[in-house]
Design an enzyme around this catalytic site. Structure first.
Site, PDB file in Angstrom:
ATOM      1  N   GLY A 176       0.856  -1.195   0.000  1.00 54.61           N
ATOM      2  CA  GLY A 176       0.000   0.000   0.000  1.00 54.61           C
ATOM      3  C   GLY A 176       0.883   1.232   0.000  1.00 54.61           C
ATOM      4  N   GLN A 184       3.248  10.043   0.560  1.00 54.61           N
ATOM      5  CA  GLN A 184       4.520   9.364   0.834  1.00 54.61           C
ATOM      6  C   GLN A 184       5.540   9.598  -0.287  1.00 54.61           C
ATOM      7  OE1 GLN A 184       2.317   5.486   1.913  1.00 54.61           O
ATOM      8  NE2 GLN A 184       4.243   5.330   3.028  1.00 54.61           N
ATOM      9  N   CYS A 230       5.113   0.145   7.354  1.00 58.91           N
ATOM     10  CA  CYS A 230       4.892   1.260   6.430  1.00 58.91           C
ATOM     11  C   CYS A 230       6.206   1.598   5.719  1.00 58.91           C
ATOM     12  CB  CYS A 230       4.400   2.477   7.217  1.00 58.91           C
ATOM     13  SG  CYS A 230       4.101   3.938   6.220  1.00 58.91           S
ATOM     14  N   LEU A 231       6.139   1.825   4.427  1.00 59.65           N
ATOM     15  CA  LEU A 231       7.354   2.149   3.672  1.00 59.65           C
ATOM     16  C   LEU A 231       7.999   3.441   4.171  1.00 59.65           C
ATOM     17  CD1 LEU A 231       6.314   1.161   0.037  1.00 59.65           C
ATOM     18  CD2 LEU A 231       8.041   0.068   1.467  1.00 59.65           C
ATOM     19  N   HIS A 242      -5.212   2.200   6.897  1.00 57.09           N
ATOM     20  CA  HIS A 242      -3.826   2.661   7.080  1.00 57.09           C
ATOM     21  C   HIS A 242      -3.502   3.753   6.060  1.00 57.09           C
ATOM     22  CE1 HIS A 242       0.655   1.978   7.726  1.00 57.09           C
ATOM     23  NE2 HIS A 242       0.632   2.613   6.575  1.00 57.09           N
ATOM     24  N   GLU A 243      -3.848   3.511   4.780  1.00 62.03           N
ATOM     25  CA  GLU A 243      -3.528   4.489   3.727  1.00 62.03           C
ATOM     26  C   GLU A 243      -4.385   5.748   3.859  1.00 62.03           C
ATOM     27  OE1 GLU A 243      -0.638   1.930   2.729  1.00 62.03           O
ATOM     28  OE2 GLU A 243      -0.878   4.065   2.329  1.00 62.03           O
ATOM     29  N   HIS A 279      -2.886   8.199   6.128  1.00 58.97           N
ATOM     30  CA  HIS A 279      -1.825   9.000   5.496  1.00 58.97           C
ATOM     31  C   HIS A 279      -2.420  10.255   4.848  1.00 58.97           C
ATOM     32  CE1 HIS A 279       1.916   6.726   5.774  1.00 58.97           C
ATOM     33  NE2 HIS A 279       1.317   5.616   5.390  1.00 58.97           N
TER      34      HIS A 279
HETATM   35  C1  LIG Z   1      13.152  -2.597   5.842  1.00 58.77           C
HETATM   36  C2  LIG Z   1      11.834  -2.252   5.295  1.00 58.77           C
HETATM   37  O1  LIG Z   1      11.627  -1.305   4.552  1.00 58.77           O
HETATM   38  O2  LIG Z   1      10.794  -3.070   5.668  1.00 58.77           O
HETATM   39  C3  LIG Z   1       9.549  -2.810   5.129  1.00 58.77           C
HETATM   40  C4  LIG Z   1       8.543  -2.283   5.930  1.00 58.77           C
HETATM   41  C5  LIG Z   1       7.250  -2.112   5.404  1.00 58.77           C
HETATM   42  C6  LIG Z   1       7.012  -2.467   4.089  1.00 58.77           C
HETATM   43  C7  LIG Z   1       5.667  -2.275   3.483  1.00 58.77           C
HETATM   44  C8  LIG Z   1       4.620  -1.861   4.205  1.00 58.77           C
HETATM   45  C9  LIG Z   1       3.333  -1.624   3.525  1.00 58.77           C
HETATM   46  O3  LIG Z   1       3.184  -1.859   2.346  1.00 58.77           O
HETATM   47  N1  LIG Z   1       2.345  -1.107   4.295  1.00 58.77           N
HETATM   48  C10 LIG Z   1       1.060  -0.755   3.713  1.00 58.77           C
HETATM   49  C11 LIG Z   1       0.064  -0.516   4.811  1.00 58.77           C
HETATM   50  C12 LIG Z   1      -0.403  -1.791   5.406  1.00 58.77           C
HETATM   51  C13 LIG Z   1       0.097  -2.192   6.630  1.00 58.77           C
HETATM   52  C14 LIG Z   1      -0.358  -3.369   7.211  1.00 58.77           C
HETATM   53  C15 LIG Z   1      -1.306  -4.155   6.575  1.00 58.77           C
HETATM   54  C16 LIG Z   1      -1.797  -3.757   5.348  1.00 58.77           C
HETATM   55  C17 LIG Z   1      -1.330  -2.584   4.756  1.00 58.77           C
HETATM   56  C18 LIG Z   1       8.018  -2.969   3.263  1.00 58.77           C
HETATM   57  C19 LIG Z   1       9.300  -3.117   3.792  1.00 58.77           C
HETATM   58  O4  LIG Z   1      10.317  -3.476   2.974  1.00 58.77           O
HETATM   59  C20 LIG Z   1      10.650  -4.800   2.885  1.00 58.77           C
HETATM   60  C21 LIG Z   1      11.832  -5.089   2.011  1.00 58.77           C
HETATM   61  O5  LIG Z   1       9.986  -5.623   3.486  1.00 58.77           O
HETATM   62 CO   LIG Z   2       2.012   3.669   5.458  1.00 60.96          CO
END
Ligand SMILES: CC(=O)Oc1ccc(/C=C/C(=O)NCCc2ccccc2)cc1OC(C)=O
Ligand SMILES: [Co+2]
Length: 171
Positions: free
Chosen positions: A45, A50, A95-96, A137-138, A141
């Protein structure tokens, strides 16, 4: 193209976003860039703020049972409003914009939203489970709110301590 993702505590992340008015080629380019950026960074997401664009635009693309992220299940959600929300569920969110930190967050189990697609068509959708969590969550933001702001006082202290240590190690 791949865009830069703002990272906490960047102050632009606290900005409130504004509604999209023109469903034009520029919006379509933003949606395509947000999708590419989200996928490359292994997110599911992403909200426009962001990537430093204060518009009520978000993209969500969950992975399927095999862990494959298919563009067919991509949601492009513009100017969303919540029509209904009920129930309660807890999930370990990330979260990214807060890379490497995850914590249990409580949200509504079911939501119903109205929104617009990339062509300006009005849509309605209901979500439960991970989609419901992701949309909430989004949408936070879009109001300048990060999931870490929902942590208890003590958990937030733990986060700030961890984050400072990580930033020092990083630099
Ligand atoms: C080191 C790092 O960046 O870790 C991360 C942390 C979060 C994310 C992505 C989070 C994400 O897409 N969140 C969207 C919102 C959401 C949160 C929980 C459930 C549904 C939707 C990716 C990461 O990178 C890797 C390589 O895993
Ligand atoms: Co986020």
């Amino acid at each position: 193209m791949i865009l830069e993702v703002l990272v906490y505590p960047h102050k632009l992340l606290r900005e409130s976003s504004k509604d999209v008015v023109h469903f034009d080629a520029q919006l379509h380019a933003l949606l395509d860039d947000m999708y590419e950026t989200m996928v490359i960074k292994e997110g599911i997401g992403l909200a426009a703020i962001q990537v430093a664009v204060p518009l009520n635009v978000l993209v969500i693309n969950l992975v399927d049972e095999e862990g494959v992220q298919k563009r067919e299940t991509l949601y492009e959600i513009i100017n969303p409003v919540i029509l209904e929300k009920d129930g309660s569920t807890i999930y370990q969110e990330g979260c990214l914009s807060v890379p490497g930190y995850y914590d249990e967050i409580e949200r509504a189990e079911h939501i119903k939203i109205a929104y617009y697609d990339r062509h300006g068509n009005r849509c309605e959708a209901e979500f439960t489970d991970l989609m419901s969590i992701a949309v909430q969550h989004e949408m936070d933001h879009l109001k300048g709110r990060l999931f870490i702001e929902k942590l208890s006082y003590l958990k937030r202290k733990k986060f700030e301590k961890e984050w400072k240590k990580k930033q020092k190690a990083g630099k």
